[in-house]
Design a protein around this motif. Structure first.
Motif, PDB file in Angstrom:
ATOM      1  N   VAL A 109       3.706   9.666  37.651  1.00 29.32           N
ATOM      2  CA  VAL A 109       3.744  10.439  36.226  1.00 29.32           C
ATOM      3  C   VAL A 109       2.629   9.826  35.344  1.00 29.32           C
ATOM      4  O   VAL A 109       1.846  10.417  34.780  1.00 29.32           O
ATOM      5  CB  VAL A 109       5.198  10.711  35.610  1.00 29.32           C
ATOM      6  CG1 VAL A 109       5.048  11.337  34.387  1.00 29.32           C
ATOM      7  CG2 VAL A 109       5.918  11.692  36.787  1.00 29.32           C
ATOM      8  N   ARG A 110       2.632   8.442  35.127  1.00 24.82           N
ATOM      9  CA  ARG A 110       1.722   7.709  34.248  1.00 24.82           C
ATOM     10  C   ARG A 110       0.420   7.916  34.637  1.00 24.82           C
ATOM     11  O   ARG A 110      -0.440   8.172  33.910  1.00 24.82           O
ATOM     12  CB  ARG A 110       2.120   6.209  34.180  1.00 24.82           C
ATOM     13  CG  ARG A 110       3.053   5.870  33.293  1.00 24.82           C
ATOM     14  CD  ARG A 110       3.033   4.380  33.178  1.00 24.82           C
ATOM     15  NE  ARG A 110       3.602   3.459  34.547  1.00 24.82           N
ATOM     16  CZ  ARG A 110       4.646   3.288  34.971  1.00 24.82           C
ATOM     17  NH1 ARG A 110       5.533   3.557  34.144  1.00 24.82           N
ATOM     18  NH2 ARG A 110       4.446   2.535  36.243  1.00 24.82           N
ATOM     19  N   LEU A 111       0.041   8.000  35.945  1.00 24.35           N
ATOM     20  CA  LEU A 111      -1.322   8.190  36.511  1.00 24.35           C
ATOM     21  C   LEU A 111      -1.799   9.534  36.164  1.00 24.35           C
ATOM     22  O   LEU A 111      -2.850   9.885  35.693  1.00 24.35           O
ATOM     23  CB  LEU A 111      -1.441   7.981  38.035  1.00 24.35           C
ATOM     24  CG  LEU A 111      -1.373   6.717  38.459  1.00 24.35           C
ATOM     25  CD1 LEU A 111      -1.186   6.800  39.925  1.00 24.35           C
ATOM     26  CD2 LEU A 111      -2.379   5.652  38.082  1.00 24.35           C
ATOM     27  N   LEU A 112      -0.921  10.555  36.288  1.00 24.02           N
ATOM     28  CA  LEU A 112      -0.992  11.837  35.887  1.00 24.02           C
ATOM     29  C   LEU A 112      -1.252  12.176  34.455  1.00 24.02           C
ATOM     30  O   LEU A 112      -2.327  12.842  33.826  1.00 24.02           O
ATOM     31  CB  LEU A 112      -0.042  12.956  36.543  1.00 24.02           C
ATOM     32  CG  LEU A 112       0.179  13.157  38.049  1.00 24.02           C
ATOM     33  CD1 LEU A 112       1.326  13.729  38.434  1.00 24.02           C
ATOM     34  CD2 LEU A 112      -0.911  13.815  38.583  1.00 24.02           C
ATOM     35  N   VAL A 113      -0.465  11.545  33.810  1.00 22.61           N
ATOM     36  CA  VAL A 113      -0.598  11.632  32.151  1.00 22.61           C
ATOM     37  C   VAL A 113      -2.105  10.916  31.901  1.00 22.61           C
ATOM     38  O   VAL A 113      -2.789  11.379  31.077  1.00 22.61           O
ATOM     39  CB  VAL A 113       0.444  10.844  31.384  1.00 22.61           C
ATOM     40  CG1 VAL A 113       0.194  10.889  29.841  1.00 22.61           C
ATOM     41  CG2 VAL A 113       1.605  11.982  31.483  1.00 22.61           C
ATOM     42  N   CYS A 114      -2.447  10.161  32.466  1.00 19.59           N
ATOM     43  CA  CYS A 114      -3.567   9.324  32.054  1.00 19.59           C
ATOM     44  C   CYS A 114      -4.778   9.969  32.895  1.00 19.59           C
ATOM     45  O   CYS A 114      -6.071   9.315  32.937  1.00 19.59           O
ATOM     46  CB  CYS A 114      -3.697   7.852  32.544  1.00 19.59           C
ATOM     47  SG  CYS A 114      -2.448   6.846  31.621  1.00 19.59           S
ATOM     48  N   ASP A 115      -4.848  11.128  33.417  1.00 16.36           N
ATOM     49  CA  ASP A 115      -5.758  12.163  34.170  1.00 16.36           C
ATOM     50  C   ASP A 115      -6.457  11.067  35.241  1.00 16.36           C
ATOM     51  O   ASP A 115      -7.768  11.089  35.306  1.00 16.36           O
ATOM     52  CB  ASP A 115      -6.903  12.257  32.936  1.00 16.36           C
ATOM     53  CG  ASP A 115      -6.221  13.399  31.996  1.00 16.36           C
ATOM     54  OD1 ASP A 115      -5.553  14.156  32.437  1.00 16.36           O
ATOM     55  OD2 ASP A 115      -6.594  13.323  30.946  1.00 16.36           O
ATOM     56  N   ALA A 116      -5.695  10.511  36.074  1.00 17.86           N
ATOM     57  CA  ALA A 116      -6.402   9.553  37.191  1.00 17.86           C
ATOM     58  C   ALA A 116      -6.841  10.601  38.026  1.00 17.86           C
ATOM     59  O   ALA A 116      -6.487  11.742  38.178  1.00 17.86           O
ATOM     60  CB  ALA A 116      -5.186   8.886  37.694  1.00 17.86           C
ATOM     61  N   SER A 117      -7.965  10.366  38.560  1.00 19.80           N
ATOM     62  CA  SER A 117      -8.602  11.245  39.824  1.00 19.80           C
ATOM     63  C   SER A 117      -7.686  11.237  41.031  1.00 19.80           C
ATOM     64  O   SER A 117      -6.745  10.752  41.319  1.00 19.80           O
ATOM     65  CB  SER A 117      -9.673  10.713  40.018  1.00 19.80           C
ATOM     66  OG  SER A 117      -9.677   9.446  41.053  1.00 19.80           O
ATOM     67  N   ALA A 118      -8.011  12.409  41.778  1.00 20.99           N
ATOM     68  CA  ALA A 118      -7.250  12.688  43.000  1.00 20.99           C
ATOM     69  C   ALA A 118      -7.608  11.265  44.198  1.00 20.99           C
ATOM     70  O   ALA A 118      -6.531  11.013  44.690  1.00 20.99           O
ATOM     71  CB  ALA A 118      -7.832  13.931  43.749  1.00 20.99           C
ATOM     72  N   ASP A 119      -8.742  10.659  44.052  1.00 20.67           N
ATOM     73  CA  ASP A 119      -8.865   9.671  44.826  1.00 20.67           C
ATOM     74  C   ASP A 119      -8.112   8.354  44.378  1.00 20.67           C
ATOM     75  O   ASP A 119      -7.621   7.870  45.286  1.00 20.67           O
ATOM     76  CB  ASP A 119     -10.277   9.196  44.660  1.00 20.67           C
ATOM     77  CG  ASP A 119     -11.267  10.048  45.336  1.00 20.67           C
ATOM     78  OD1 ASP A 119     -10.665  10.801  46.434  1.00 20.67           O
ATOM     79  OD2 ASP A 119     -12.536  10.305  45.245  1.00 20.67           O
TER      80      ASP A 119
END
Length: 101
Positions: free
Chosen positions: A36-46
């Motif tokens: 969820v943190r990665l998603l909120v921080c707009d991490a890439s699919a990679d």
């Protein structure tokens, strides 16, 4: 969003193949907050695929599955298209996520 992330990890990613096991719905809960943190921080699919691959290898001792991890990452990112914008989320990302990505 956490509930949907958990569902995707359990039903699509499922590296332990426990989707049909009774009571196994919580098996991947420990990984949900980080995703969820990665998603909120707009991490890439990679970036997300690399992280769930690392979880698979380092925490579970399983071989990688690059195609599956990439498919799951794309599905997870699609969840963010449905979320309302978070005005305070950007500050959170600058303060927290930059150190984690």
């Amino acid at each position: 969003m956490a509930k949907r992330v958990s569902q995707i990890l359990h039903t699509v990613w499922d590296p332990l193949s426990i989707d049909s096991e009774p009571g196994a719905q919580t098996e991947y809960y420990d990984y949900v907050p980080e995703i969820v943190r990665l998603l909120v921080c707009d991490a890439s699919a990679d970036g997300i695929a690399a992280r769930i691959e690392a979880i698979r290898r380092e925490h579970m001792g399983l071989p990688g599955d690059e195609a599956r991890d990439r498919q799951v990452a794309v599905m997870l990112i699609a969840l963010t298209a449905r979320r309302p914008p978070l005005a305070s989320g950007r500050l959170f990302c600058r303060c927290f996520c930059a150190r984690r990505l």
